[in-house]
Design a protein around this motif. Structure first.
Motif, PDB file in Angstrom:
ATOM      1  N   ASN A  56      12.872  -1.716 -10.892  1.00 52.69           N
ATOM      2  CA  ASN A  56      11.494  -1.233 -10.889  1.00 52.69           C
ATOM      3  C   ASN A  56      11.104  -0.520  -9.599  1.00 52.69           C
ATOM      4  O   ASN A  56      10.142   0.237  -9.572  1.00 52.69           O
ATOM      5  CB  ASN A  56      10.536  -2.377 -11.192  1.00 52.69           C
ATOM      6  CG  ASN A  56      10.608  -2.772 -12.655  1.00 52.69           C
ATOM      7  OD1 ASN A  56      10.358  -1.960 -13.544  1.00 52.69           O
ATOM      8  ND2 ASN A  56      11.014  -4.001 -12.917  1.00 52.69           N
ATOM      9  N   TRP A  57      11.844  -0.790  -8.530  1.00 55.62           N
ATOM     10  CA  TRP A  57      11.600  -0.042  -7.292  1.00 55.62           C
ATOM     11  C   TRP A  57      12.308   1.316  -7.352  1.00 55.62           C
ATOM     12  O   TRP A  57      12.163   2.131  -6.474  1.00 55.62           O
ATOM     13  CB  TRP A  57      12.122  -0.812  -6.074  1.00 55.62           C
ATOM     14  CG  TRP A  57      11.430  -2.125  -5.810  1.00 55.62           C
ATOM     15  CD1 TRP A  57      10.336  -2.623  -6.464  1.00 55.62           C
ATOM     16  CD2 TRP A  57      11.793  -3.104  -4.829  1.00 55.62           C
ATOM     17  NE1 TRP A  57      10.000  -3.839  -5.945  1.00 55.62           N
ATOM     18  CE2 TRP A  57      10.878  -4.171  -4.944  1.00 55.62           C
ATOM     19  CE3 TRP A  57      12.805  -3.192  -3.863  1.00 55.62           C
ATOM     20  CZ2 TRP A  57      10.935  -5.313  -4.123  1.00 55.62           C
ATOM     21  CZ3 TRP A  57      12.863  -4.319  -3.054  1.00 55.62           C
ATOM     22  CH2 TRP A  57      11.935  -5.372  -3.187  1.00 55.62           C
ATOM     23  N   LYS A  58      13.118   1.495  -8.382  1.00 55.47           N
ATOM     24  CA  LYS A  58      13.889   2.724  -8.571  1.00 55.47           C
ATOM     25  C   LYS A  58      14.779   3.023  -7.356  1.00 55.47           C
ATOM     26  O   LYS A  58      14.727   4.088  -6.744  1.00 55.47           O
ATOM     27  CB  LYS A  58      12.961   3.903  -8.890  1.00 55.47           C
ATOM     28  CG  LYS A  58      12.057   3.589 -10.095  1.00 55.47           C
ATOM     29  CD  LYS A  58      11.524   4.814 -10.750  1.00 55.47           C
ATOM     30  CE  LYS A  58      10.644   4.554 -11.956  1.00 55.47           C
ATOM     31  NZ  LYS A  58      10.601   3.211 -12.530  1.00 55.47           N
ATOM     32  N   VAL A 117       0.855  -1.182   0.000  1.00 52.07           N
ATOM     33  CA  VAL A 117       0.000   0.000   0.000  1.00 52.07           C
ATOM     34  C   VAL A 117       0.899   1.243   0.000  1.00 52.07           C
ATOM     35  O   VAL A 117       1.868   1.317   0.760  1.00 52.07           O
ATOM     36  CB  VAL A 117      -0.932   0.002   1.233  1.00 52.07           C
ATOM     37  CG1 VAL A 117      -1.675   1.337   1.342  1.00 52.07           C
ATOM     38  CG2 VAL A 117      -1.924  -1.156   1.136  1.00 52.07           C
ATOM     39  N   GLY A 118       0.618   2.146  -0.889  1.00 49.51           N
ATOM     40  CA  GLY A 118       1.420   3.366  -0.996  1.00 49.51           C
ATOM     41  C   GLY A 118       2.584   3.233  -1.966  1.00 49.51           C
ATOM     42  O   GLY A 118       3.161   4.228  -2.396  1.00 49.51           O
ATOM     43  N   GLN A 119       2.920   1.994  -2.332  1.00 49.52           N
ATOM     44  CA  GLN A 119       4.073   1.791  -3.235  1.00 49.52           C
ATOM     45  C   GLN A 119       3.752   2.305  -4.628  1.00 49.52           C
ATOM     46  O   GLN A 119       2.676   2.039  -5.181  1.00 49.52           O
ATOM     47  CB  GLN A 119       4.409   0.294  -3.292  1.00 49.52           C
ATOM     48  CG  GLN A 119       5.679  -0.029  -4.062  1.00 49.52           C
ATOM     49  CD  GLN A 119       5.901  -1.553  -4.163  1.00 49.52           C
ATOM     50  OE1 GLN A 119       5.406  -2.317  -3.339  1.00 49.52           O
ATOM     51  NE2 GLN A 119       6.639  -1.963  -5.169  1.00 49.52           N
ATOM     52  N   LYS A 120       4.701   3.070  -5.186  1.00 52.89           N
ATOM     53  CA  LYS A 120       4.509   3.600  -6.537  1.00 52.89           C
ATOM     54  C   LYS A 120       4.985   2.593  -7.570  1.00 52.89           C
ATOM     55  O   LYS A 120       6.080   2.043  -7.467  1.00 52.89           O
ATOM     56  CB  LYS A 120       5.284   4.907  -6.708  1.00 52.89           C
ATOM     57  CG  LYS A 120       4.618   6.051  -5.983  1.00 52.89           C
ATOM     58  CD  LYS A 120       5.262   7.379  -6.319  1.00 52.89           C
ATOM     59  CE  LYS A 120       4.492   8.482  -5.595  1.00 52.89           C
ATOM     60  NZ  LYS A 120       5.285   9.683  -5.391  1.00 52.89           N
ATOM     61  N   THR A 121       4.119   2.344  -8.550  1.00 54.72           N
ATOM     62  CA  THR A 121       4.497   1.519  -9.695  1.00 54.72           C
ATOM     63  C   THR A 121       3.999   2.263 -10.934  1.00 54.72           C
ATOM     64  O   THR A 121       3.353   3.314 -10.810  1.00 54.72           O
ATOM     65  CB  THR A 121       3.829   0.125  -9.646  1.00 54.72           C
ATOM     66  OG1 THR A 121       2.424   0.292  -9.874  1.00 54.72           O
ATOM     67  CG2 THR A 121       4.059  -0.574  -8.312  1.00 54.72           C
TER      68      THR A 121
END
Ligand SMILES: Cc1ncc(C[n+]2csc(CCOP(=O)(O)OP(=O)(O)O)c2C)c(N)n1
Lengths: 350, 251
Positions: free
Chosen positions: B216-218, B138-142
């Motif tokens: 992908n998590w940058k 939750v809150g993770q940007k993708t």
């Protein structure tokens, strides 16, 4: 014996080791026969899968290790299997898939129909591939062609479809089986059985090299040409003196045969061409017939699908009319006889 | 001199295509070490998925057959039923196992299929470019949750190990991570036990592996390893989730 049970028994006698299926009318007797009989055989496996998608992928897994495997369903379920069939085709894996087709589109009805002709004969899923498609028209032929489907599928490493319908699946006719089940499980020598005494093997379709994928497509189509040459099959009935030929497959061909007997009694010279393989299509037979006969009536339980193959085969060498009943409506032989004789007079053949 | 570290026999000598810091290559190696130590190379059949690990067959020197996206458990079921002497494992990402392949996985587990699943949870769809996975926090940007995963719209991260633990046919499920030497050692132990479960024909076994995806998590690789500890393990706690192997320990 019902057609559905005959397929199941014939499959067991053909050495089918694994059957995976999901309930759908009108083919449940097939799954139930396998549950009762295949599951008891040594080394054999029956699973009522959680979906048609799972069932076809279980078939894929069994074929990967070299086992004879089969699944069956009816139209909506066959749609769900298409991705799996595409993978089987791409991986050059044998498998037998039975479609006891029913009326569509959508959930449609549970009654017999032939509206899956395009889906069956054009690959059905994504990508450039074909499957062998066998179209029986009696319970005996269901049994015989089931056995043949396993052999063809193994011989050419191609998924093979049996396209029946709800009537064929559920009607009862006497049937004779010409084979006993093999005493030993049949294992394809190229199955993955572990890298014992040989380098490890890979079965895959994905590649990042377009040239490789092009080569796969080329090689598939070279094999398809061979299948066309060697395995195309059809049956003709009273075509020798015919002025009009009805082209029909499966249960429609049976209805047409009855209709032809009726109009023959009235002196009309009508014959029947019944493709037994829908892919490869017996185009050459039609071209041969077209040397003498110029009028064709395509009769299908759909809105006109096989007619395209007849037109392609004729390439303008004959005139094609169409009579179709979609949605599970089954005309009687006398209705079809009326259509035939009307056309016969319209075309000035009398 | 005693050899303490060597290239696994069942790992092909091909350079990995994975991004720097990615967990897949570590997991590959661990599985290969286990296959070697248990002497399974010549009877193993691996089922890799579409996903970053689609080319797993270029690294595992065992028989491998590619699965359609999400169908690994069904393919493995068919293979194992038809050839019960094989050791069959699936290798699956979180999109593969926890989204499109949920039904196949739950039902294979419920039937107690004698297969082993290596479930690599990197909280994103790696191969397709970093979209939201069912396991995204939750809150993770993708790329498909550019404002962060919104629980009210996207749901909360799904915990497949806990779900599968409720299913009777599963016998051994453990969640591990490959973000530190200590965790990697534990991961290997779990993988070993999962294969042992299959050898003893006890039922379905799965190891869920929290695996960093710096690209992908940058993040940098080091940040991503820290993020596994700091964020992922809060939602996906490490440890044995289910073990009914009845003390038939792997070792
Ligand atoms: C039917 C189908 N839908 C979509 C895809 C595209 N696709 C390939 S891999 C993948 C998901 C990858 O994510 P994950 O399973 O988490 O594995 P990762 O790449 O992160 O290791 C998707 C959606 C596909 N190959 N097939």
């Amino acid at each position: 014996m019902t057609g559905n049970s005959a397929i199941a028994e014939a499959a067991i006698r053909a050495g089918c080791q694994c059957y995976f299926g999901y309930p759908i009318t009108p083919q449940n007797e097939l799954t139930e026969y396998m549950a009762a009989n295949l599951s008891r055989r040594k080394g054999c496996s029956f699973i009522q899968a959680e979906s048609e998608i799972s069932a076809i992928n279980m078939v894929y897994g069994a074929s990967v290790v070299g086992a004879r495997a089969m699944t069956s369903s009816s139209s909506p379920g066959i749609s769900l299997k298409q991705e799996g069939i595409s993978y089987l085709a791409a991986c050059e894996l044998p498998a037998v898939i039975v479609n006891m087709s029913r009326g569509g589109p959508g959930l449609g009805s549970i009654v017999a129909a032939q509206s899956d002709y395009f889906q069956s004969t054009r690959g059905g899923g994504h990508g450039d591939y074909r499957t062998i498609v066998l179209a029986p028209s009696s319970v005996q032929e269901l049994a015989d062609l089931t056995h043949k489907a396993f052999d063809l599928s193994d011989k050419y490493k191609i998924p093979t479809l049996i396209l029946g319908d709800g009537i064929l699946g559920q009607m009862m006719e006497p049937v004779e089986f010409h084979y006993e089940a093999p005493a030993e499980l049949l294992v394809r020598p190229d199955g993955l059985r572990g890298a014992k005494g040989r380098p490890s093997k890979i079965i895959k379709t994905f590649t990042s090299d377009p040239a490789q994928l092009e080569e796969l497509n080329w090689s598939l189509f070279r094999r398809y040409e061979l299948i066309k040459k060697q395995e195309t099959a059809c049956e003709t009935f009273m075509v020798d003196d015919a002025k009009l030929i009805v082209v029909a497959f499966g249960i429609a061909a049976r209805i047409a045969r009855g209709a032809i007997k009726t109009v023959r009694a009235e002196g009309l010279k009508v014959g029947l061409m019944r493709p037994i393989t829908l892919w490869p299509y017996p185009s050459e037979k039609i071209q041969e017939l077209a040397k003498g006969v110029k009028q064709y009536l395509v009769f299908e339980l759909n809105m006109g699908q096989m007619i395209e193959d007849v037109q392609l085969s004729l390439a303008g060498q004959g005139e094609v009319s169409f009579y179709g009943r979609p949605g599970g409506v089954i005309p009687t032989p006398s209705e079809v006889a009326r259509v035939i004789s009307r056309l016969y007079y319209q075309k000035g053949l009398k | 001199m005693k050899k303490v570290y060597a290239y696994p026999k069942s790992l092909k000598r091909a350079p990995f295509h994975y991004c720097p810091g990615c967990g897949h290559s570590i997991v590959h190696r661990l599985v290969c070490e286990v296959i070697d130590e248990m002497n399974l190379q010549d009877k193993t059949i691996g089922i890799p998925p579409p996903g970053c690990s689609v080319f797993a067959y270029n690294y595992f020197d065992v028989d491998m057959a590619e699965s359609a996206h999400g169908r690994g458990a069904a393919v493995a079921t068919g293979a194992k039923r038809a050839f019960p002497d094989a050791i069959v494992f699936t290798y699956q990402g979180d999109g593969d196992l926890a989204a499109i392949g949920t039904a196949e996985t739950i039902h294979a587990a419920n039937r107690g299929e004698q297969i082993t699943t290596i479930f690599v949870n990197n909280a994103v769809y790696g191969m397709t470019g970093g979209q939201m996975a069912p396991t995204t926090l939750v809150g993770q940007k993708t790329t498909t949750t550019p404002y962060g995963r919104d629980e009210s719209l996207d749901g909360a991260p799904i915990k497949m190990s806990e779900i599968l633990a409720l299913v009777k046919g599963t016998v051994y499920i453990e969640r591990v991570a490959v973000n530190s030497p200590d965790n990697i050692r534990k991961a290997k132990k779990a993988i070993r036990k999962a294969f042992q479960t299959q050898i003893y024909k006890l039922g379905f076994s799965m190891v869920e592996i929290l695996s960093p995806c710096p690209t992908n998590w940058k993040m940098s690789p080091i940040e991503s390893w820290q993020w596994v500890d700091r964020e992922m393990t809060k939602v996906f706690p490490l440890g044995v989730i289910k073990d009914t192997t009845e003390k038939k320990d792997a070792d």
